[in-house]
Scaffold this active site. Structure first.
Site, PDB file in Angstrom:
ATOM      1  N   THR A  39       0.302  -1.431   0.045  1.00 41.72           N
ATOM      2  CA  THR A  39      -0.231   0.008  -0.484  1.00 41.72           C
ATOM      3  C   THR A  39       1.147   1.694  -0.184  1.00 41.72           C
ATOM      4  O   THR A  39       0.276   2.664  -0.076  1.00 41.72           O
ATOM      5  CB  THR A  39      -0.878  -0.014   1.547  1.00 41.72           C
ATOM      6  OG1 THR A  39      -0.544  -0.250   2.228  1.00 41.72           O
ATOM      7  CG2 THR A  39      -1.872  -0.846   1.219  1.00 41.72           C
ATOM      8  N   HIS A  44       8.292   0.212   5.485  1.00 42.87           N
ATOM      9  CA  HIS A  44       8.899   1.036   7.203  1.00 42.87           C
ATOM     10  C   HIS A  44       9.234  -0.393   7.645  1.00 42.87           C
ATOM     11  O   HIS A  44       9.247  -1.408   7.688  1.00 42.87           O
ATOM     12  CB  HIS A  44       7.976   1.591   7.899  1.00 42.87           C
ATOM     13  CG  HIS A  44       6.286   0.856   7.877  1.00 42.87           C
ATOM     14  ND1 HIS A  44       6.109  -0.406   9.034  1.00 42.87           N
ATOM     15  CD2 HIS A  44       4.872   0.544   7.597  1.00 42.87           C
ATOM     16  CE1 HIS A  44       4.275  -1.201   9.198  1.00 42.87           C
ATOM     17  NE2 HIS A  44       4.538  -0.128   7.900  1.00 42.87           N
ATOM     18  N   HIS A  47       7.766  -3.819   8.999  1.00 42.94           N
ATOM     19  CA  HIS A  47       7.966  -4.380   8.000  1.00 42.94           C
ATOM     20  C   HIS A  47       9.109  -5.284   7.950  1.00 42.94           C
ATOM     21  O   HIS A  47       9.334  -6.965   7.382  1.00 42.94           O
ATOM     22  CB  HIS A  47       7.995  -4.421   6.341  1.00 42.94           C
ATOM     23  CG  HIS A  47       6.768  -3.816   6.041  1.00 42.94           C
ATOM     24  ND1 HIS A  47       6.894  -2.284   5.470  1.00 42.94           N
ATOM     25  CD2 HIS A  47       5.363  -4.054   5.392  1.00 42.94           C
ATOM     26  CE1 HIS A  47       5.362  -1.906   5.218  1.00 42.94           C
ATOM     27  NE2 HIS A  47       4.570  -3.486   5.068  1.00 42.94           N
ATOM     28  N   LYS A  81      -6.504  -5.216  12.208  1.00 42.85           N
ATOM     29  CA  LYS A  81      -7.573  -3.681  11.754  1.00 42.85           C
ATOM     30  C   LYS A  81      -8.864  -3.641  11.926  1.00 42.85           C
ATOM     31  O   LYS A  81      -9.864  -3.977  12.925  1.00 42.85           O
ATOM     32  CB  LYS A  81      -7.466  -3.567  10.571  1.00 42.85           C
ATOM     33  CG  LYS A  81      -6.232  -4.072   9.690  1.00 42.85           C
ATOM     34  CD  LYS A  81      -5.198  -2.964   9.543  1.00 42.85           C
ATOM     35  CE  LYS A  81      -3.831  -3.206   8.596  1.00 42.85           C
ATOM     36  NZ  LYS A  81      -3.453  -3.923   8.207  1.00 42.85           N
ATOM     37  N   ARG A  85      -9.551  -0.739   5.062  1.00 46.60           N
ATOM     38  CA  ARG A  85      -8.858   0.634   4.826  1.00 46.60           C
ATOM     39  C   ARG A  85      -8.986   0.670   2.828  1.00 46.60           C
ATOM     40  O   ARG A  85      -9.643   0.088   2.148  1.00 46.60           O
ATOM     41  CB  ARG A  85      -7.239   0.033   4.358  1.00 46.60           C
ATOM     42  CG  ARG A  85      -6.951  -0.866   3.488  1.00 46.60           C
ATOM     43  CD  ARG A  85      -5.598  -1.671   4.344  1.00 46.60           C
ATOM     44  NE  ARG A  85      -5.333  -3.109   2.820  1.00 46.60           N
ATOM     45  CZ  ARG A  85      -4.264  -3.710   3.404  1.00 46.60           C
ATOM     46  NH1 ARG A  85      -3.106  -3.658   4.242  1.00 46.60           N
ATOM     47  NH2 ARG A  85      -4.024  -4.701   1.919  1.00 46.60           N
ATOM     48  N   GLN A 177      -6.043 -15.669   0.470  1.00 48.41           N
ATOM     49  CA  GLN A 177      -4.655 -15.807   0.970  1.00 48.41           C
ATOM     50  C   GLN A 177      -3.988 -16.515   1.071  1.00 48.41           C
ATOM     51  O   GLN A 177      -3.601 -17.686   0.655  1.00 48.41           O
ATOM     52  CB  GLN A 177      -4.478 -14.576   2.430  1.00 48.41           C
ATOM     53  CG  GLN A 177      -3.098 -14.943   3.021  1.00 48.41           C
ATOM     54  CD  GLN A 177      -2.794 -14.635   4.736  1.00 48.41           C
ATOM     55  OE1 GLN A 177      -3.072 -12.609   4.200  1.00 48.41           O
ATOM     56  NE2 GLN A 177      -2.281 -15.067   5.130  1.00 48.41           N
ATOM     57  N   ASP A 198      -0.532 -12.255  14.333  1.00 53.15           N
ATOM     58  CA  ASP A 198      -1.982 -12.539  13.943  1.00 53.15           C
ATOM     59  C   ASP A 198      -2.196 -12.600  13.025  1.00 53.15           C
ATOM     60  O   ASP A 198      -3.888 -12.964  12.223  1.00 53.15           O
ATOM     61  CB  ASP A 198      -1.885 -10.942  13.758  1.00 53.15           C
ATOM     62  CG  ASP A 198      -1.113  -9.814  12.725  1.00 53.15           C
ATOM     63  OD1 ASP A 198       0.119 -10.557  12.203  1.00 53.15           O
ATOM     64  OD2 ASP A 198      -1.400  -9.123  11.989  1.00 53.15           O
ATOM     65  N   LYS A 233       3.659   2.179  20.402  1.00 56.55           N
ATOM     66  CA  LYS A 233       3.480   1.172  18.332  1.00 56.55           C
ATOM     67  C   LYS A 233       4.751   1.550  18.493  1.00 56.55           C
ATOM     68  O   LYS A 233       5.470   2.285  17.838  1.00 56.55           O
ATOM     69  CB  LYS A 233       2.308   1.844  18.125  1.00 56.55           C
ATOM     70  CG  LYS A 233       2.324   0.710  16.851  1.00 56.55           C
ATOM     71  CD  LYS A 233       0.765   0.848  16.080  1.00 56.55           C
ATOM     72  CE  LYS A 233       0.990   0.014  14.563  1.00 56.55           C
ATOM     73  NZ  LYS A 233      -0.559   0.307  14.276  1.00 56.55           N
ATOM     74  N   LYS A 236       6.585   3.681  15.093  1.00 56.93           N
ATOM     75  CA  LYS A 236       5.812   4.718  15.302  1.00 56.93           C
ATOM     76  C   LYS A 236       6.288   5.936  16.106  1.00 56.93           C
ATOM     77  O   LYS A 236       7.330   5.999  16.871  1.00 56.93           O
ATOM     78  CB  LYS A 236       4.279   5.156  15.990  1.00 56.93           C
ATOM     79  CG  LYS A 236       3.454   3.287  15.211  1.00 56.93           C
ATOM     80  CD  LYS A 236       3.204   4.535  13.917  1.00 56.93           C
ATOM     81  CE  LYS A 236       2.175   3.877  12.993  1.00 56.93           C
ATOM     82  NZ  LYS A 236       0.950   4.188  12.071  1.00 56.93           N
ATOM     83  N   THR A 237       6.406   7.549  15.239  1.00 57.76           N
ATOM     84  CA  THR A 237       7.032   8.296  16.023  1.00 57.76           C
ATOM     85  C   THR A 237       6.103   9.452  16.112  1.00 57.76           C
ATOM     86  O   THR A 237       4.792   9.342  15.125  1.00 57.76           O
ATOM     87  CB  THR A 237       7.841   8.764  15.284  1.00 57.76           C
ATOM     88  OG1 THR A 237       7.648   9.813  14.335  1.00 57.76           O
ATOM     89  CG2 THR A 237       9.154   8.196  15.716  1.00 57.76           C
TER      90      THR A 237
END
Length: 431
Positions: A39, A44, A47, A81, A85, A177, A198, A233, A236-237
């Protein structure tokens, strides 16, 4: 060939495996795949655990498949989620695929010279011509709704606590999947799917399809979802995701993210996000515990992963940039910074805007400190600080008679003022 499962175990990268997986991998070279969300046109650091698993798999002598989820990216995985999305068009997906392959090639060997060379596949390539009627006839009839409803990813979205519910599109995700696993099993002899914890429900749907349709045996292996000790998390920033793309997250900010890791997290992350051996890591952890204030773990972690994702040059520049705030540095070091890095280092530091014409005859220090900027409260305070030798321009001490000229500009735009060790102020000179 080395024991892949044991390697993941000591690194804290193993959450669950299907019985027989370890034995299956020790029989000889096997193929495994891991899905990557397409996406965005960059990975990031969320991953990275999956990418590291693929790399360890290849290092153990096996053949890794990185699956770009082009088709599943058009649906949206409901796992973890709370809402559906945005879906992507094919042109965007293809662009993202090429960008992701370039980043993955820093970790995986796609060269094709070895039998276990990595392969990039996109499930859109085998799903795009699959009609809806064919799919529900050839795939859907083999999995019951009861089976699909039992998956945690579905139950959470259909629970009374969920306000969003779940679309039919997302409900079918595990079938799509699962079919990926069946396709790769039949076409590439891919017998193992890996993913985050997950993903267990989606992966086992694939092993079920392999059993029911192909009469074969598929295996599953998952890693823990990475968390931070303080409960915030991972990855994340305040500015969002920490990306591998230098344009989205600069090497300096990337380096700083790892450098600022807590002791508890650094102990965990150095096993997951580096390829250092067990003995070396244990020695590093022991050294760190003896002198935690030196932050040896954080520095080694940040060094290793910044070189891996970017380059040695980027690491060297990030270290220099870090020392500008916290260590010894010179005007020359400052002038070596590009504008983006300079602004990131001094993000949040007070600024004043002036014009370059004010540098024609030189800007006097009283004007720079007080009269024209309000860095200091008054002209008198500016004089006192200058007499006490506590004022620096671009990291070099100055007296009251110093004049700021165009020669002092960093990136032809900035001048850094400093009072004492920690009080900074940035002058921005516009045309």
């Amino acid at each position: 060939m080395t024991n892949f499962v044991k390697e993941l175990q000591w690194r804290g990268m193993l959450h669950d495996t299907m019985p027989g997986t370890e034995e299956h991998l020790l029989e000889g070279m096997q193929s495994a795949y891991l899905g990557i969300d397409p996406t965005a046109d960059s990975l990031h650091i969320g991953h990275l655990v999956g990418v590291m698993m693929l790399r360890h798999f290849q290092l153990a002598g096996h053949k890794p498949y990185a699956l770009i989820g082009g088709a599943t990216g058009m649906i949206g995985d409901p796992s973890g989620k709370s809402a559906e999305r945005n879906l992507l068009d094919e042109k965007t997906l293809r662009h993202n695929q090429e960008a992701l392959k370039e980043q993955l090639s820093r970790f995986l060997d796609f060269s094709g010279e070895e039998d276990n060379a990595a392969v990039l596949v996109n499930n859109y390539d085998w799903m795009k011509n699959f009609s809806f009627l064919e799919f529900i006839r050839d795939v859907g009839k083999h999995i019951t709704v009861n089976y699909m409803m039992s998956k945690d990813s579905v139950k959470k979205r259909l629970s009374a606590e969920s306000k969003e519910g779940m679309s039919f599109t997302e409900f079918t995700y595990q079938l799509v999947q699962g079919y990926d696993f069946l396709h790769l099993y039949k076409e590439h002899n891919c017998s193992l799917q890996m993913g985050g914890s997950d993903q267990w429900g989606n992966i086992t749907t694939g092993t079920e399809l392999i059993r029911r349709i192909a009469g074969g045996k598929g295996y599953a292996l998952t890693c823990p979802l990475i968390t931070k000790a303080d409960g915030t998390k991972f990855g994340k920033t305040e500015g969002g995701n920490v990306w591998l793309d230098a344009e989205r997250t600069s090497p300096y900010k990337f380096y700083q993210y790892w450098l600022n890791t807590s002791d508890e997290d650094a102990d965990k992350y150095i096993k997951i996000f580096t390829f250092l051996g067990q003995q070396e890591i244990e020695e590093l952890i022991a050294q760190h515990k003896e002198a935690p204030h030196l932050r040896l773990l954080q520095k080694r972690l940040a060094d290793e992963i910044t070189v891996m994702v970017h380059s040695q040059e980027d690491l060297d520049n990030a270290v220099k940039a870090s020392q500008i705030l916290f260590g010894k540095s010179t005007a020359l070091d400052l002038k070596g910074l590009n504008e983006k890095t300079f602004l990131e280092i001094f993000d949040g530091v007070p600024q004043a805007e002036l014009t370059k014409s004010e540098l024609a005859d030189g800007l006097d220090m009283i004007g720079a400190l007080a009269a024209k900027t309000n860095f200091l409260g008054s002209n008198g305070e500016a004089r006192r600080e200058l007499k006490q030798n506590s004022i620096s321009v671009n990291k070099e001490k100055v007296k009251e008679d110093f004049l700021i000229t165009a020669d002092d500009l960093i990136n032809n735009k900035f001048v850094l003022l400093q009072r004492g060790k920690k009080n900074y102020f940035v002058l921005v000179f516009n045309d």
